[in-house]
Structures are given as structure tokens and as C-alpha cells.
Design an enzyme around this catalytic site. Structure first.
Site, mmCIF file in Angstrom:
data_model
loop_
_atom_site.group_PDB
_atom_site.id
_atom_site.type_symbol
_atom_site.label_atom_id
_atom_site.label_comp_id
_atom_site.label_asym_id
_atom_site.label_seq_id
_atom_site.Cartn_x
_atom_site.Cartn_y
_atom_site.Cartn_z
ATOM 1 N N HIS A 126 0.838 -1.351 0.114
ATOM 2 C CA HIS A 126 -0.091 -0.001 -0.039
ATOM 3 C C HIS A 126 0.944 1.150 0.047
ATOM 4 O O HIS A 126 0.399 2.130 -0.228
ATOM 5 C CB HIS A 126 -1.102 -0.116 1.216
ATOM 6 C CG HIS A 126 -0.416 0.239 2.439
ATOM 7 N ND1 HIS A 126 0.003 -0.673 3.517
ATOM 8 C CD2 HIS A 126 -0.026 1.314 3.141
ATOM 9 C CE1 HIS A 126 0.327 -0.211 4.452
ATOM 10 N NE2 HIS A 126 0.416 1.029 4.406
ATOM 11 N N ASP A 158 0.386 -7.813 1.555
ATOM 12 C CA ASP A 158 0.618 -6.302 1.629
ATOM 13 C C ASP A 158 2.094 -6.054 1.714
ATOM 14 O O ASP A 158 2.653 -5.140 2.337
ATOM 15 C CB ASP A 158 0.053 -5.552 2.861
ATOM 16 C CG ASP A 158 -0.130 -3.956 2.801
ATOM 17 O OD1 ASP A 158 0.187 -3.536 1.577
ATOM 18 O OD2 ASP A 158 0.312 -3.421 3.651
ATOM 19 N N GLY A 233 3.319 6.879 7.749
ATOM 20 C CA GLY A 233 4.848 6.989 7.461
ATOM 21 C C GLY A 233 5.410 5.971 7.888
ATOM 22 O O GLY A 233 6.774 5.808 7.476
ATOM 23 N N ASN A 234 5.147 5.254 9.306
ATOM 24 C CA ASN A 234 5.930 4.001 9.575
ATOM 25 C C ASN A 234 5.630 2.692 8.518
ATOM 26 O O ASN A 234 6.592 1.775 8.912
ATOM 27 C CB ASN A 234 5.277 3.638 11.254
ATOM 28 C CG ASN A 234 6.230 4.364 11.910
ATOM 29 O OD1 ASN A 234 5.420 5.253 12.790
ATOM 30 N ND2 ASN A 234 7.369 4.186 12.228
ATOM 31 N N SER A 235 4.550 2.684 7.735
ATOM 32 C CA SER A 235 4.469 1.431 7.101
ATOM 33 C C SER A 235 5.658 1.054 6.048
ATOM 34 O O SER A 235 6.342 2.122 5.512
ATOM 35 C CB SER A 235 3.170 1.962 6.143
ATOM 36 O OG SER A 235 2.124 1.938 6.792
ATOM 37 N N GLY A 291 -10.524 -22.254 -2.139
ATOM 38 C CA GLY A 291 -11.775 -21.855 -2.471
ATOM 39 C C GLY A 291 -13.108 -22.040 -1.760
ATOM 40 O O GLY A 291 -14.188 -22.271 -2.094
ATOM 41 N N VAL A 292 -12.800 -21.541 -0.492
ATOM 42 C CA VAL A 292 -13.850 -21.562 0.443
ATOM 43 C C VAL A 292 -13.774 -20.252 1.227
ATOM 44 O O VAL A 292 -12.742 -19.802 1.570
ATOM 45 C CB VAL A 292 -13.850 -22.709 1.484
ATOM 46 C CG1 VAL A 292 -13.939 -24.093 0.605
ATOM 47 C CG2 VAL A 292 -12.539 -22.881 2.264
#
Length: 500
Positions: A126, A158, A233-235, A291-292
Site C-alpha cells: 500500500h 501487503d 509513514g511508519n508503514s 476456494g472456500v
């Protein structure tokens, strides 16, 4: 003239002269404090013999900050504007209606962790999502700036990897997140709100947190929770232990105001490094899927399904043509383990399966109708790339029918399905929930107006009378399992306790 006033006046004058002399003498001996006096500040620590363990912990924090901070970079991103403005955009007041806001790029920023001496950097998807060509700039702690190129991203975890052309960079030491324990000291290092090279400390507050940070229903949400201060900003920055090893990649905060309120979340480094290695090797991460749709089993669901206690994960729906469908997995099955590894949370199962490849075989231990059995499943690649969008209309058109009924013991009113509703939802049977009483058992368990009840206790519901017959056989404290279709046509199992 009388002599008394003259004498009294003379005495007063003499007294005044004497007092004045005394005052002048005393003031003459006063030193000029502002010019000549000095304050001796106290510099002796009040505690001179601090315990060695406290001093060592302090020294460890200082050493970690010195050693690890050069491995953390600031990332400045020029983003494509994906949010189209409307005619009432507030900036048009200043620039006029012909100004094209939709084409204006926007800046974002975050952090990253250097994972190799030759310039590979791990960060969050992100952080660099929607970056323009040559729109990712990396700034090192020594102020050098580089334009980075994107190596690969994985939306499910992510995680993203970027690369700069540099040598002899201070690569971070990678730890082992499987050994992390609740209560241990950690430091978060990153660049929050433009405050570069910020170090904060805290402890590990929880492990395995299932916090959704994207709209992707296939996302693997399995986070380390910490109270070390994390802000925008820590991401992409590092969560490190007291040996200076990176144990997590900071990813999210839980907040009501957009800033730190005590809860931060990091992606476990073992997960992140596996994804990063695959992205560097292949530019993408391919994973297998059952697929569940699944959820944790709670006590009411366990009681309704016949489990002796809440355990495993409940299958809510099965995607047609998926690996699970091919293997015969059914709605209402409870998956107890994968390859003999016990699973009691949905994100545990997602994490295990999420790191297996298409074509790999796994063995699931399944509980169904009071019996436990093993089922082999050959994983398939993901084919359903679209997230289902929810229909916001609470009750479909033509929902109201004369034949309706209220069940106060669970807090709902239902009506028969019309032909239009059956066609709209592509169902042949069921009853429509028309109202849900606020804070009733049904409301608290997630039922809402507009849902269609298809089954009750694994028995198909054709009409209101059939649902009534099933509910009338229940006593206070009993649990009923409803199979419902929600507005986006997804299937859910909801367990309700009969309140009276």
C-alpha cells in the site's frame, strides 16, 4: 502658636532622617545579583547505583537504534490519482471549473527495510501502490537519494519489493517471528509524518491478530500487535527485537482519528521474507487456494453443530469449480487441521494454505454431522479475482407479502419469497427477512433485513410455516443454525440461541 505641635513635628523629622540613613546604609551593602551571582546546577544523578539490568536494557536500546536505523529508508511516492473528482470539487472554487483535477498526481510516503547490500528493499504494497513510472524515490539515512524500480507486489500479504542501484548498503538482520512471544520488548523504526529516523519502543501485545487492512477477501491477515508508537509513514518500516533483528514489517494501526491510539500491527517477518524472496525470483507470488469462505467457530456455532467445544474453522461457502468443491467440501463443514496442524482461527488456515503452490496436495481433517474424517485437496490457482460488491438496498423490491410472521424468540420477521425475488437472487426456496429487532439475538449475531433464510438446521426452508415448525421444536437455550444468503449472493451460516 502652641509649643506642642512644634516639638512633635521636630521629633518626626529626626526619626525620618534616622530611618533614611539606615536604609541607605543597608542598600549600599547589597550585591548586584543579576551581574555577579552564579547558579550551580545539580548534576549528580539521584540514583547512582542503578541496577545493571536496567542499564543494560537502556544501552541495548541505544545500540539497536544506532545499528538498525541506517537499514531503514524513507520512501517518497508519486501516485497516479485514482480518485476521480466531481464537479463540486472544493478546489474548483480557486482554480475554476475547467481545471482537470483527475490528472493531478499525488504524493505519498512510507518506510522500507534494506534486505540486501545491492539494494533490494522490502516495504508495504500500500506504500507504493499506484506509483507512477519512476515515481518511487528512496532516501537513505546518509541523505543519498535514488529512484527505485518496482520488483513485485503481493496484495494478499501487503508486501512489496523495490530495488535501487547501490552497493555496500547496510542490510538489516532478519529474525525469526515464529519465536516472538507476547510481552517481549520491541522497537519500531521508521519515518512517521515526515519525522525521519524515528525510534519508538513497546512490547508485543498480541500475536496472530486478524485485522483486515484491505478489501481483498483473500488477504492473509495474521499480524503481530504492538504498543510501540506507529503512525502514518511508519508503514514498511521495521519492528525489531532487542537483539536488533527484524521480526516484523510495520503495516497498520487501529485508530478512530487516523493517528496512533495505542495499537499497531506488523507483518511477521517469516511471512514477509518468503513473499519477498519469491517476488525477487519471479516478480509475483503464486499461491494455491481451496476456494472456500471461512470463519472462526464460536461457542454457539459449536453447540449447534455438535462440537464438544469451539474449535476449528467453519466453511461458510464453497466456490463452484474450486479445489474445495472438487474435493467435496460442503457448507457447514468444520476444518480442524491442515496436514496435522491444528487450526482454530480463519487466519491460521489462510496463512498455512497461502504459502502452498497450486497443484500441491493438503490433507484436511473435517468435522461433519458428528463425524471426523480426512479429506485430501489438490490446491488450485486463484481464478476469482473480483471482490463481490454489496447491494446496499436493505429489502429487495416487492419484498412485502401478506403471508409473513414474527419470531420474537430470535428477533426477526420473515415473509414468503415472490417470483421476482427468487429470480433476482437465483434461488428456488427460502424466506425473506423483512425486519430484525435491534439488539436482539438475530441482530447481535449479524442477521439483517434483506437476507434470505435457505435452510434451518440443515433442512431446506420452503416457506414461513416450515421455518415456524423448526423453531417451535426448539427450547430456550437451544441453538439453531441458519443458512442464509446475503445481498451480494454470498452464503453465510449463522448460529442463533433461542432466548425464550
Amino acid at each position: 502658636m502652641s509649643r506642642e505641635p512644634v516639638i512633635a513635628g521636630s521629633l518626626l523629622l529626626v526619626i525620618a532622617l534616622l530611618l533614611g540613613g539606615l536604609l541607605i546604609a543597608n542598600f549600599g551593602n547589597i550585591k548586584n545579583l543579576s551581574a555577579n551571582s552564579q547558579i550551580e546546577f545539580k548534576t549528580t544523578p539521584p540514583i547512582q547505583n542503578q541496577k545493571a539490568s536496567v542499564t543494560e536494557l537502556n544501552d541495548a536500546f541505544v545500540e539497536i537504534a544506532k545499528v538498525v536505523t541506517p537499514s531503514i529508508v524513507f520512501i517518497d511516492v508519486l501516485n497516479e490519482n485514482k480518485n476521480k473528482s466531481d464537479k463540486n470539487n472544493e478546489f474548483q472554487f480557486f482554480f475554476g471549473p475547467d481545471f482537470n483535477f483527475d490528472d493531478m498526481p499525488r504524493h505519498g510516503s512510507g518506510s522500507g527495510v534494506i534486505i540486501s547490500k545491492d539494494g533490494y528493499i522490502m516495504t508495504n504494497n500500500h506504500v507504493i501502490k499506484n506509483a507512477t513510472d519512476k515515481g518511487i524515490k528512496v532516501i537513505l539515512t546518509d541523505k543519498r537519494e535514488f529512484t527505485a524500480r518496482l520488483i513485485g507486489t503481493d496484495q494478499n500479504t501487503d508486501i512489496a519489493v523495490i530495488k535501487i542501484d547501490a552497493d555496500d548498503l547496510p542490510a538489516a538482520t532478519i529474525g525469526n517471528s515464529d519465536q516472538v512471544q507476547v510481552g517481549q520488548w520491541v522497537l519500531a523504526i521508521g519515518n512517521p509524518m515526515g519525522l525521519n529516523n524515528t525510534v519508538t519502543s513497546g512490547i508485543v501485545s498480541a500475536l496472530g491478530r486478524n485485522i483486515p487492512i484491505t478489501d481483498d477477501r483473500y488477504a492473509i491477515n495474521n499480524f503481530i500487535q504492538t504498543d510501540a508508537v506507529i503512525n502514518p509513514g511508519n508503514s514498511g518500516g521495521a519492528l525489531v527485537d532487542i537483539s536488533g533483528s527484524v521480526i516484523g514489517i510495520n503495516a497498520a494501526i487501529q485508530t478512530t482519528n487516523g493517528f496512533y491510539q495505542g495499537y499497531g500491527f506488523a507483518i511477521p517477518i517469516n511471512m514477509a521474507k518468503d513473499v519477498a524472496s519469491e517476488l525477487i525470483k519471479n516478480g509475483k507470488f503464486e499461491r494455491g487456494y481451496i476456494g472456500v469462505s471461512i470463519k472462526d467457530v464460536d461457542s454457539k456455532e459449536a453447540k449447534g453443530l455438535g462440537l464438544e467445544k469451539a474449535k476449528g474453522v467453519l466453511v461458510q461457502s464453497v466456490l463452484k469449480g474450486s479445489a474445495g468443491d472438487d474435493a467435496g467440501i460442503k457448507i457447514g463443514d468444520v476444518i480442524l487441521s491442515v496436514d496435522s496442524k491444528e487450526v482454530n482461527a480463519a487466519n491460521q488456515l489462510q496463512t498455512i494454505i497461502g504459502f502452498k503452490k497450486p497443484g500441491e496436495e493438503v490433507t484436511l481433517s473435517i468435522f461433519r454431522d458428528g463425524k471426523t474424517f480426512d479429506q485430501k485437496v489438490i490446491l488450485k490457482p486463484r481464478t476469482d479475482s473480483q471482490n463481490l460488491s454489496e447491494n446496499k438496498n436493505n429489502i429487495p423490491d416487492n419484498a412485502k407479502e401478506p403471508d409473513s410472521r414474527t419470531f420474537d424468540n430470535i428477533g426477526i420477521s420473515v415473509s414468503e419469497l415472490t417470483g421476482n425475488i427468487k429470480s433476482q437472487y437465483d434461488v428456488q426456496n427460502g424466506v425473506l427477512i423483512t425486519t430484525v429487532k435491534n439488539f436482539s439475538e438475530a441482530y447481535n449475531r449479524g442477521l439483517r433485513a434483506g437476507f434470505i433464510i435457505l435452510e434451518a438446521d440443515k433442512k431446506p426452508v420452503e416457506n414461513v410455516d416450515e421455518l415456524s415448525d423448526i423453531l417451535n421444536k426448539k427450547s430456550k437455550g437451544d441453538v439453531i443454525i441458519l443458512k442464509v444468503m446475503i445481498q451480494n449472493k454470498e452464503i453465510r451460516l449463522i448460529a442463533l440461541e433461542i432466548t425464550y
